[in-house]
Write an enzyme that holds these catalytic residues in place. Sequence first.
Site, PDB file in Angstrom:
ATOM      1  N   ASP A  12       0.860  -1.187   0.000  1.00 42.97           N
ATOM      2  CA  ASP A  12       0.000   0.000   0.000  1.00 42.97           C
ATOM      3  C   ASP A  12       0.893   1.232   0.000  1.00 42.97           C
ATOM      4  OD1 ASP A  12      -1.894   2.017   0.431  1.00 42.97           O
ATOM      5  OD2 ASP A  12      -3.063   0.808   1.835  1.00 42.97           O
ATOM      6  N   ARG A  56      -0.195   4.439  -0.426  1.00 43.65           N
ATOM      7  CA  ARG A  56      -0.950   5.677  -0.240  1.00 43.65           C
ATOM      8  C   ARG A  56      -0.378   6.535   0.887  1.00 43.65           C
ATOM      9  NH1 ARG A  56      -6.804   2.906  -0.199  1.00 43.65           N
ATOM     10  NH2 ARG A  56      -5.554   1.380   0.933  1.00 43.65           N
TER      11      ARG A  56
END
Length: 197
Positions: free
Chosen positions: A127, A129
């Site tokens: 991930d 983000r």
Amino acid sequence: MSSVTLVAKSKLPTPWGTFTLVGFQETGTGKDHAALVMGDITGDEPVLGRIHSECLTGDALFSLRCDCGFQLQAALENIAKAGRGVLLYVRQEGRGIGLLNKIRAYHLQDQGADTVEANVALGFAADMRDYTICADMLKQLEVKSLKLMTNNPRKMKAMESFGIPVAERVPLQEGRNPHNEFYLSTKANKLDHMFKK
């Protein structure tokens, strides 16, 4: 210094009601992000909210590989029912790897990799983000605390760490189907997403 600048606002009628569409620009990259706001989200009462990462395939192309489009619609409907809330639409496609790399990851998933293995095989973290921009967007919108619609503990921890308390987690389990069952199981088992059994 804020990581985003509020650029423009307009009305946005939707099937669930009329929202205020707020456009932000990321200062470092020039990337555009948006917030959909309904009602007065200032004040001390926690605001029903969703941090929604862009998913072209799920949000606009009706993909059944993920639950994103289903979550987007449910979140907007929930906000409209409450009469007050905010949805951040953050341009971090494919958990931050971008659309073309997401398609490459889908190809690896077609060959048997799970969503995490596919990202790693392409040289990315599971991930990628960055939620800094989300906190800055919320602060510019004068949101003091959230009732956050999410299954992702990272979003809650990120908001807390950036000074936006999460008063309540509101589960958002939508759109489970045979095409995304393995994907959702992987998110639960490898990314600690919280799903009811």
